[in-house]
Design a protein around this motif. Structure first.
Motif, PDB file in Angstrom:
ATOM      1  N   ALA A   1       0.633  -1.205   0.104  1.00  0.00           N
ATOM      2  CA  ALA A   1      -0.047   0.268   0.011  1.00  0.00           C
ATOM      3  C   ALA A   1       0.872   1.210   0.058  1.00  0.00           C
ATOM      4  CB  ALA A   1      -0.834   0.067   1.258  1.00  0.00           C
ATOM      5  N   TRP A   2       2.044   1.092   0.793  1.00  0.00           N
ATOM      6  CA  TRP A   2       2.750   2.387   0.807  1.00  0.00           C
ATOM      7  C   TRP A   2       3.978   2.364  -0.095  1.00  0.00           C
ATOM      8  CZ3 TRP A   2       2.390   7.179   3.401  1.00  0.00           C
ATOM      9  CH2 TRP A   2       0.895   7.205   3.889  1.00  0.00           C
ATOM     10  N   VAL A   3       3.921   1.758  -1.177  1.00  0.00           N
ATOM     11  CA  VAL A   3       4.970   1.614  -2.120  1.00  0.00           C
ATOM     12  C   VAL A   3       4.517   2.173  -3.379  1.00  0.00           C
ATOM     13  CG1 VAL A   3       6.934   0.462  -3.335  1.00  0.00           C
ATOM     14  CG2 VAL A   3       6.240  -0.128  -0.954  1.00  0.00           C
ATOM     15  N   PHE A   4       3.582   1.289  -4.248  1.00  0.00           N
ATOM     16  CA  PHE A   4       3.155   1.888  -5.278  1.00  0.00           C
ATOM     17  C   PHE A   4       1.716   1.678  -5.262  1.00  0.00           C
ATOM     18  CE2 PHE A   4       7.084   0.588  -7.593  1.00  0.00           C
ATOM     19  CZ  PHE A   4       7.745   1.564  -8.010  1.00  0.00           C
ATOM     20  N   SER A   5       0.989   2.888  -5.941  1.00  0.00           N
ATOM     21  CA  SER A   5      -0.360   2.761  -6.086  1.00  0.00           C
ATOM     22  C   SER A   5      -0.785   3.137  -7.523  1.00  0.00           C
ATOM     23  CB  SER A   5      -1.111   3.762  -5.059  1.00  0.00           C
ATOM     24  OG  SER A   5      -0.997   3.537  -3.615  1.00  0.00           O
ATOM     25  N   ASP A   6      -1.923   2.590  -7.800  1.00  0.00           N
ATOM     26  CA  ASP A   6      -2.420   3.045  -9.176  1.00  0.00           C
ATOM     27  C   ASP A   6      -2.879   4.345  -9.113  1.00  0.00           C
ATOM     28  OD1 ASP A   6      -4.661   1.393  -7.675  1.00  0.00           O
ATOM     29  OD2 ASP A   6      -5.793   2.562  -9.323  1.00  0.00           O
ATOM     30  N   THR A   7      -2.540   5.086 -10.375  1.00  0.00           N
ATOM     31  CA  THR A   7      -3.031   6.341 -10.454  1.00  0.00           C
ATOM     32  C   THR A   7      -3.759   6.817 -11.616  1.00  0.00           C
ATOM     33  OG1 THR A   7      -2.078   8.736 -10.352  1.00  0.00           O
ATOM     34  CG2 THR A   7      -0.860   7.092 -11.634  1.00  0.00           C
ATOM     35  N   GLY A   8      -4.530   5.664 -12.284  1.00  0.00           N
ATOM     36  CA  GLY A   8      -4.881   6.081 -13.397  1.00  0.00           C
ATOM     37  C   GLY A   8      -4.482   5.049 -14.892  1.00  0.00           C
ATOM     38  N   LEU A   9      -5.072   5.728 -15.789  1.00  0.00           N
ATOM     39  CA  LEU A   9      -4.557   4.931 -17.130  1.00  0.00           C
ATOM     40  C   LEU A   9      -4.137   5.889 -18.346  1.00  0.00           C
ATOM     41  CD1 LEU A   9      -7.975   3.003 -17.462  1.00  0.00           C
ATOM     42  CD2 LEU A   9      -5.597   2.026 -16.565  1.00  0.00           C
ATOM     43  N   THR A  10      -3.106   5.146 -19.226  1.00  0.00           N
ATOM     44  CA  THR A  10      -2.579   6.103 -20.209  1.00  0.00           C
ATOM     45  C   THR A  10      -3.963   6.216 -21.322  1.00  0.00           C
ATOM     46  OG1 THR A  10      -2.029   3.905 -21.121  1.00  0.00           O
ATOM     47  CG2 THR A  10      -0.384   5.159 -19.840  1.00  0.00           C
ATOM     48  N   GLU A  11      -3.486   6.735 -22.310  1.00  0.00           N
ATOM     49  CA  GLU A  11      -4.476   6.815 -23.398  1.00  0.00           C
ATOM     50  C   GLU A  11      -4.831   5.656 -24.043  1.00  0.00           C
ATOM     51  OE1 GLU A  11      -3.453   9.971 -25.990  1.00  0.00           O
ATOM     52  OE2 GLU A  11      -3.716  11.549 -24.616  1.00  0.00           O
ATOM     53  N   SER A  12      -3.797   4.745 -23.948  1.00  0.00           N
ATOM     54  CA  SER A  12      -3.963   3.181 -24.648  1.00  0.00           C
ATOM     55  C   SER A  12      -4.467   2.288 -23.416  1.00  0.00           C
ATOM     56  CB  SER A  12      -2.726   2.855 -25.063  1.00  0.00           C
ATOM     57  OG  SER A  12      -1.633   2.823 -23.995  1.00  0.00           O
ATOM     58  N   ASP A  13      -4.922   2.832 -22.348  1.00  0.00           N
ATOM     59  CA  ASP A  13      -5.497   1.944 -21.267  1.00  0.00           C
ATOM     60  C   ASP A  13      -4.580   1.046 -20.288  1.00  0.00           C
ATOM     61  OD1 ASP A  13      -7.784   2.849 -21.663  1.00  0.00           O
ATOM     62  OD2 ASP A  13      -8.735   1.286 -22.963  1.00  0.00           O
ATOM     63  N   GLU A  14      -3.125   1.459 -20.442  1.00  0.00           N
ATOM     64  CA  GLU A  14      -2.110   1.022 -19.614  1.00  0.00           C
ATOM     65  C   GLU A  14      -2.223   1.566 -18.372  1.00  0.00           C
ATOM     66  OE1 GLU A  14       2.009  -0.615 -20.930  1.00  0.00           O
ATOM     67  OE2 GLU A  14       1.600   1.410 -22.397  1.00  0.00           O
ATOM     68  N   PRO A  15      -2.304   0.664 -17.083  1.00  0.00           N
ATOM     69  CA  PRO A  15      -2.476   1.128 -15.860  1.00  0.00           C
ATOM     70  C   PRO A  15      -0.925   2.040 -15.532  1.00  0.00           C
ATOM     71  CG  PRO A  15      -2.737  -1.333 -15.854  1.00  0.00           C
ATOM     72  CD  PRO A  15      -2.302  -0.883 -17.216  1.00  0.00           C
ATOM     73  N   LEU A  16      -1.251   2.878 -14.700  1.00  0.00           N
ATOM     74  CA  LEU A  16       0.059   3.887 -14.277  1.00  0.00           C
ATOM     75  C   LEU A  16       0.142   3.823 -12.706  1.00  0.00           C
ATOM     76  CD1 LEU A  16      -0.892   7.078 -16.353  1.00  0.00           C
ATOM     77  CD2 LEU A  16       1.060   5.794 -16.674  1.00  0.00           C
ATOM     78  N   PHE A  17       1.111   3.729 -12.569  1.00  0.00           N
ATOM     79  CA  PHE A  17       1.579   3.489 -10.987  1.00  0.00           C
ATOM     80  C   PHE A  17       2.577   4.586 -10.460  1.00  0.00           C
ATOM     81  CE2 PHE A  17       0.738  -0.784 -12.570  1.00  0.00           C
ATOM     82  CZ  PHE A  17      -0.281  -1.192 -11.687  1.00  0.00           C
ATOM     83  N   HIS A  18       2.490   5.264  -9.332  1.00  0.00           N
ATOM     84  CA  HIS A  18       3.215   6.096  -8.490  1.00  0.00           C
ATOM     85  C   HIS A  18       3.599   5.915  -7.194  1.00  0.00           C
ATOM     86  CE1 HIS A  18       0.096   9.131  -6.854  1.00  0.00           C
ATOM     87  NE2 HIS A  18      -0.163   7.670  -6.841  1.00  0.00           N
ATOM     88  N   PHE A  19       4.619   6.323  -6.648  1.00  0.00           N
ATOM     89  CA  PHE A  19       4.880   5.957  -5.094  1.00  0.00           C
ATOM     90  C   PHE A  19       3.447   6.587  -4.569  1.00  0.00           C
ATOM     91  CE2 PHE A  19       9.022   5.013  -6.450  1.00  0.00           C
ATOM     92  CZ  PHE A  19       9.683   4.245  -5.229  1.00  0.00           C
ATOM     93  N   THR A  20       3.291   5.740  -3.738  1.00  0.00           N
ATOM     94  CA  THR A  20       1.889   6.266  -2.647  1.00  0.00           C
ATOM     95  C   THR A  20       1.932   7.788  -1.827  1.00  0.00           C
ATOM     96  OG1 THR A  20       1.281   4.062  -2.437  1.00  0.00           O
ATOM     97  CG2 THR A  20       0.208   5.572  -1.142  1.00  0.00           C
ATOM     98  N   HIS A  21       3.282   7.682  -1.647  1.00  0.00           N
ATOM     99  CA  HIS A  21       3.735   9.140  -0.960  1.00  0.00           C
ATOM    100  C   HIS A  21       5.104   9.485  -1.280  1.00  0.00           C
ATOM    101  CE1 HIS A  21       3.995  12.196   2.152  1.00  0.00           C
ATOM    102  NE2 HIS A  21       2.823  12.276   2.369  1.00  0.00           N
ATOM    103  N   ALA A  22       5.148  10.845  -1.552  1.00  0.00           N
ATOM    104  CA  ALA A  22       6.442  11.263  -2.082  1.00  0.00           C
ATOM    105  C   ALA A  22       7.414  11.246  -0.975  1.00  0.00           C
ATOM    106  CB  ALA A  22       6.135  12.852  -2.072  1.00  0.00           C
TER     107      ALA A  22
END
Length: 1007
Positions: free
Chosen positions: A553-574
């Motif tokens: 939970a506190w490493v990567f979280s999904d943050t949405g999709l690209t225009e081609s519907d690929e999942p995007l991930f980012h660090f949950t907290h900076a």
């Protein structure tokens, strides 16, 4: 149905509109605000205007409930604001406002053109009448006219009026049906926003569950920009009052959570009423822009903020299409509030400056739109918004009460430990008392709660907390649950995470999210050939690694999709992104000096601040004297750089580093010396020397310069940074600071300003916004006394400011000060020459009275002055200079202080106090800013001087307008030894207590 033109509804509309237009037009949030009793005072004017409409028949054509809804809408409030803006700027745009109002009524109420023109015109005329009466009666003779109008930014008001033209064009393109579609869209949008943006991910290491923000939210306190003598504001007070604002805070200090809470609260409303008629939302619709995401879109697609908002409506809130003009309508008619979150997350300074300029341009285009911007405090000054348009509030760290409240909510939410909740909270609060500086931070409190639940102890510093969390995330947590990690944490998994973090952190386009494929590719690149001999083997482990990280939970979280519907991930907290980046930097640089050299270009631009702090602390554990070598490298560079912005930023970093480093005495001396030198070099030295060179030829210049010296405080931001020093290092740093100031006082070129700095630092305990830390006000007071006390008389001879400060604090006898400078300086307003923020000024004589009332000043001062004055003939005091008020009336009107002289004071003391106050009032009355204080102010004066003396002062003030330039010769002899006789003659303008200074007096004061 209630009368839609009910006067009580109108009173509220006018009060709020007047408050909002003044608030949004003041050049500074420090400027004075509307009187608290404004609603009562203007009610009669509004009701009188409403009576003009008593014969208006609410016919079916006017829509009944729809008219009521319209009258109470944000659009009508905006129209009334336009009328106040028109009156304040004396603009000729009333007819444009009429057009706007009639168009709005036609569209919102759904009536034909002729009905809207007739009835809408009459309602509008009543609004014009009410605003005119209010402006004439309350903004020309009352406090607002005397003070706030001096600070009105006419350009800002005119931008409101320019909005009229654009809004009229927008409205003419609408129909009643299209307007209904816009309002229906708005209700759906608010529902979508509340569902999507009212949630947070709690700091729980084993769950990735979004919960409503209220589950864990504890209302913070904020430091208002309005002045250091005002109390802290709650979240609710702040949310209700700001028009444009920046909120600064520390990493993990609750900035983004505050914006989520604000979004949640603003999007709450009953979207449908019991009937079929929609209820107008009572608040503006919140539109939250993550500036990191906007920065990426701006760079890639060249989009504006408006285009980014339109795209959010399609992507984040899933509107396939929106009614034409809907977004612009919300922005132009007071129905939207923009929340720009995370200015600091744009790591490149130039990009931050461009985005700040974008926000300002957007604000100018939509002047009725409320705007909030958040940023970390460090780095904000490199790309600030216009402070007159966007005043700065600061989030204050948790106090003990809020730590307990947050812990209670967190353990109740977690619920995994069992046992009694109150016992858990008590134990946690007790354990965290050993790290009081860490537990002021909401994020760290949450992380410590995780660690305490799992480990039963609390780490001693920030990197240790993150390190412990990382171990729990990747190793110990899974072992307890019987899960085997694909890679050993210490030997490979952790370095891989460090590598990825550094890659993401240093490439700003990745901050908005990284595709799973990109993560796998980059991880493969790192693992081959470091760990695995073939690319296929490395890729297989890379896929497992990314899967592992996605499940934390506190490493990567999904943050949405690209225009081609690929999942995007980012660090949950900076914070974890920064921690692993810092670890990578330490691991890839050879020792503290190499690390410092690598970080200097970033620190000099106030970039990477938390990464640099974490890296320095991690490095400290790696070698003996690592901290000293790191700080010495920074100081070497700063000393070679000199008083540039970059040099100051590096010294600021060194000063703040003493909150977690204990340096050697030599490094502490170098740091303190650099801080003092840069602070003194930041003084208006050239201006001061120019004044001194010409004052002999122009006696009046002396008075003007001394006023300016104390009204524009020089920043002590670097010393404020130094004061955050840890308790362990504080005695050493205090001694180093004392020695640095002593050296500056001994230097003839810096003697005067260094003495002023020393006096101001000794008394900064009265400035609440001065940062707390181990270098306490008491410690500073004691060590600086060792420098000042032996030479107070000599320093006072050189400088009236020092003499005034020493006198008001009982360190120099008033007779000695008057011997040096005469009487006039007692009427001089004085604050702090060096201060961490705005400095409130009050006359020196008033400070003597306060000191006597609080027993902090010797009674001999007032008594001696009283005897001296009784033995003289009025006028007693030379005015500091004509045209500038001494600050007493301002204090009376706006200070919350109410101090009373002891009943036991003798007649000479009371004589001196009364003459001082009366003379200050007289000096103030010569200024254009003078006016009659309200009842609360007179009550405070009565508390200080006594009711009888206050009544006399009020009598004199009440006739200022008619007698400002006139003086009536007394028709009787005045007994100057009788206080009551003297005051009666003064109240009737038969004599004055002040006179214009003569050349002789000016010369004596220059000695």
């Amino acid at each position: 149905m209630s009368d839609p033109l009910d006067s009580q509804i109108l009173v509220g509309l006018f009060v709020n509109a007047l408050h909002d237009v003044i608030k949004s037009a003041l050049k500074s949030s420090r400027d004075l605000e509307l009187p608290q009793d404004l609603e009562t005072r203007i009610a009669d004017d509004v009701k009188a205007a409403a009576k003009e409409l008593t014969d208006v028949q609410i016919s079916p054509e006017l829509g009944g409930d729809r008219l009521l809804q319209f009258i109470r809408s944000a659009e009508v409030a905006a129209v009334i604001q336009q009328l106040f803006a028109t009156g304040l700027t004396e603009s000729l745009s009333v007819e444009q406002a009429r057009q706007e109002f009639v168009l709005l009524m036609q569209l919102r109420v759904g009536v034909p053109d002729d009905i809207a023109a007739t009835h809408g015109g009459r309602i509008f005329d009543s609004f014009v009448l009410a605003t005119s009466r209010i402006l004439q009666r309350h903004l020309t003779t009352e406090t607002l006219a005397q003070h706030a109008l001096m600070h009105i930014d006419l350009a800002r008001l005119e931008s409101r009026l320019m909005n009229l033209e654009r809004n009229i064009a927008l409205l003419r393109a609408q129909t009643t049906a299209s307007m209904d579609a816009i309002l229906s869209f708005e209700r759906q949008l608010r529902s979508q926003i509340h569902q999507r943006d009212s949630v947070v991910i709690p700091p729980s290491l084993d769950r990735n569950v979004r919960v409503n923000v209220d589950t864990l939210y504890v209302s913070p306190l904020l430091r208002s920009p309005a002045g250091e003598d005002l109390p802290l504001e709650t979240y609710g007070e702040f949310a209700a009052r700001f028009h444009r604002a920046v909120v600064l805070g520390d990493p993990g200090g609750g900035k983004s959570t505050l914006t989520t809470k604000l979004t949640s609260d603003l999007s709450k409303s009953q979207l449908e009423s019991a009937s079929d008629t929609p209820v107008d939302p009572p608040t503006a619709t919140p539109l939250r822009v993550v500036l990191r995401d906007y920065g990426v879109e701006r760079k890639q697609d060249g989009h504006s903020i408006f285009q980014h908002l339109q795209r959010l409506l399609n992507t984040r809130y899933q509107f396939a299409e929106t009614p034409p003009g809907a977004l612009e309508y919300l922005l132009r008619n007071g129905r939207a509030i923009l929340i720009f979150d995370g200015l600091d997350e744009l790591l490149d300074t130039h990009q931050r400056q461009e985005i700040s300029a974008d926000v300002e341009s957007f604000a100018n285009l939509f002047p009725t739109c409320r705007i909030l911007v958040t940023s970390r405090a460090v780095g904000y000054e490199e790309a600030p918004l216009n402070p007159s348009e966007f005043p700065v509030w600061r989030l204050v760290g948790f106090d003990d009460e809020r730590v307990r409240a947050y812990a209670t909510k967190w353990f109740a939410y977690d619920g995994s430990s069992g046992g009694d909740l109150e016992d858990q909270v008590d134990a946690f609060v007790s354990e965290t008392e050993v790290v009081p500086d860490l537990r002021t931070n909401p994020l760290l409190v949450g992380l410590m709660a995780n660690i305490y639940r799992g480990e039963g102890d609390i780490p001693a510093n920030r990197p240790a907390i993150y390190k412990k969390c990382a171990l729990m995330l990747f190793d110990r947590w899974d072992k307890r649950r019987g899960i085997a990690a694909p890679l050993p944490f210490q030997s490979l998994l952790r370095p891989t995470m460090q590598f990825l973090a550094h890659w993401i952190y240093t490439h700003s386009p990745l901050h908005g999210g990284v595709t799973e494929q990109a993560l796998v590719d980059r991880t493969t690149e790192y693992l081959h050939p470091r760990r695995y001999p073939t690319d296929d083997q490395a890729r297989e482990k890379a896929v497992e690694f990314v899967d592992l990280c996605k499940g934390r939970a506190w490493v990567f979280s999904d943050t949405g999709l690209t225009e081609s519907d690929e999942p995007l991930f980012h660090f949950t907290h900076a914070t974890f992104l920064e921690f692993f980046t810092a670890e990578y930097l330490v691991r890839t640089h050879e020792g503290p000096r190499d690390l410092a050299q690598a970080l200097i270009p970033r620190i000099a631009k106030q970039e990477w601040d938390m990464v640099a702090q974490l890296a320095a602390q991690i490095q400290e554990d790696s070698a003996e004297d690592a901290a000293d070598r790191f700080l010495e490298t920074l100081l070497d560079w700063a000393e070679s750089e000199g008083p540039t912005a970059g040099g100051r930023n590096v010294v600021s970093f060194v000063a703040r580093s003493l909150a977690f480093f204990v340096p050697s005495p030599a490094v502490a001396d170098r740091a303190a010396d650099r801080v003092v030198r840069l602070t003194l070099e930041g003084d208006r030295g050239d201006d001061l020397r120019a004044w001194e060179a010409t004052s002999a030829a122009d006696p009046q210049r002396l008075n003007r310069r001394e006023h300016l010296d104390v009204s524009e405080p020089t920043s002590i931001a670097l010393i404020e940074d130094l004061r955050a020093t840890s308790s362990e290092a504080a005695p050493m740093v205090a001694t180093a600071l004392r020695d640095a100031i002593a050296r500056a006082i001994a230097d003839s070129e810096s003697r005067r300003t260094a003495a002023r700095l020393a006096f101001d630092l000794r008394h900064l305990h009265v400035v609440p916004q001065f940062r707390s830390g181990g270098l306490s006000p008491q410690l500073l007071y004691e060590v600086l006394a060792e420098v000042l006390v032996p030479q107070i008389d000599q320093l006072a001879v050189d400088d009236l400011y020092v003499a005034a400060k020493a006198t008001t604090h009982g360190e120099l006898d008033v007779s000695r000060a008057i011997e040096l400078f005469g009487h006039a300086w007692l009427l001089q307003p004085i604050g702090f020459h060096f201060a961490s923020g705005p400095s409130w000024h009050s006359p020196v004589g008033m400070k003597l009275i306060w000191g006597r009332a609080s027993d902090s000043a010797p009674s001999a001062s007032l008594a001696w002055l009283g005897v001296r004055l009784r033995n003289a003939e009025p006028p007693y005091f030379a005015r500091p200079f004509d045209g500038v008020h001494g600050g007493l009336l301002q204090w009376m009107q706006h200070s919350s202080q109410s101090v009373a002289l002891p009943a036991s004071i003798d007649g000479d003391e009371r004589f001196a106090a009364t003459m001082l106050v009366a003379s200050m009032v007289e000096t103030d009355s010569l200024s254009e800013a003078a006016g009659v204080p309200d009842r609360a102010a007179m009550s405070r004066l009565a508390d200080t001087l006594g009711v009888e003396a206050a009544e006399v002062v009020e009598r004199r003030l009440a006739t200022l307008v008619d007698t400002r330039d006139a003086r009536v010769a007394p028709d009787r002899a005045v007994d100057v030894s009788s206080l009551s006789d003297l005051m009666a003659a003064w109240a009737n303008h038969e004599l004055d207590f002040t006179h214009a200074p003569t050349n002789t007096e000016s010369s004596s004061r220059r000695r």
